[in-house]
Design a protein around this motif. Structure first.
Motif, short mmCIF file in Angstrom:
data_model
loop_
_atom_site.label_atom_id
_atom_site.label_comp_id
_atom_site.label_asym_id
_atom_site.label_seq_id
_atom_site.Cartn_x
_atom_site.Cartn_y
_atom_site.Cartn_z
N ASN A 1 11.58 13.00 4.96
CA ASN A 1 12.71 12.64 4.12
C ASN A 1 13.92 13.51 4.46
OD1 ASN A 1 10.98 10.88 2.88
ND2 ASN A 1 10.72 12.11 1.05
N TYR B 1 17.52 14.55 2.63
CA TYR B 1 18.27 14.50 1.39
C TYR B 1 19.71 14.91 1.67
CZ TYR B 1 13.80 14.13 -0.99
OH TYR B 1 12.57 13.70 -1.42
N ARG C 1 23.68 15.31 -0.24
CA ARG C 1 24.43 15.40 -1.49
C ARG C 1 25.85 14.96 -1.19
NH1 ARG C 1 23.00 15.40 -6.62
NH2 ARG C 1 21.31 16.80 -6.03
N LEU D 1 23.04 12.10 -5.12
CA LEU D 1 21.93 12.38 -4.22
C LEU D 1 21.61 11.12 -3.42
CD1 LEU D 1 19.68 14.36 -3.27
CD2 LEU D 1 18.25 13.36 -5.08
N GLN E 1 18.73 9.80 -0.54
CA GLN E 1 17.47 10.10 0.13
C GLN E 1 17.24 9.07 1.23
OE1 GLN E 1 13.98 9.54 -2.31
NE2 GLN E 1 12.69 10.75 -0.97
N LYS F 1 23.86 17.98 4.03
CA LYS F 1 22.40 18.04 3.94
C LYS F 1 22.01 18.95 2.80
CE LYS F 1 18.26 18.84 6.60
NZ LYS F 1 17.70 19.57 7.72
N GLU F 2 21.06 18.50 2.01
CA GLU F 2 20.62 19.30 0.87
C GLU F 2 19.39 20.11 1.23
OE1 GLU F 2 19.81 17.99 -3.55
OE2 GLU F 2 21.82 18.62 -2.96
#
Length: 128
Positions: A22, A24, A26, A53, A55, A127-128
């Motif tokens: 995955n 993630y 933001r 958010l 994904q 990128k989170e």
């Protein structure tokens, strides 16, 4: 430095498509564009600050807004360093393109775009 950045971005996108991990993001900015029926011109609205958010998984992308938006990734239609384009469909069965890309002049930013036949949703994210 540019080579290192491009290598890192390639690893990010490779992990999404090849290793089924995955990713993630933001999003901090959102904009919407309306496509002209008479030309290739896009009429852009005003960018607005957001905290959303996103994904990205092996076979779907989800945007967590008040109404959760899910896009089924059907196939990768184009891929190169710092750029990947998917053919997808949303929960209503509407076909679209989902594009994730970066620009070397804006390190750390990832651009997430959902393109329909008449509108484009454009997110600026990290990128989170």
């Amino acid at each position: 430095m540019k080579r290192l950045l491009l290598t890192l971005l390639l690893l990010v996108f490779t992990s999404v498509t090849a290793f089924s991990q995955n990713l993630y993001l933001r999003a901090s900015t959102f904009n919407i564009g309306k496509k002209s029926t008479e030309s290739t011109a896009i009429s852009w609205g005003t960018a607005v600050p957001v905290n959303i958010l996103i994904q990205i998984e092996e076979n779907k992308a989800t945007i967590f807004t008040q109404t959760k938006q899910v896009y089924r990734l059907i196939s990768t239609t184009e891929e190169r360093v710092g750029y990947v384009k998917y053919y997808c469909t949303n929960d209503d069965g509407i076909n679209c393109n989902l594009i994730v890309f970066s620009l070397p002049e804006y390190p750390g930013h990832i651009y997430f775009t959902v393109e329909f036949s008449d509108y484009i949703w454009y997110y600026v994210a990290k990128k989170e």
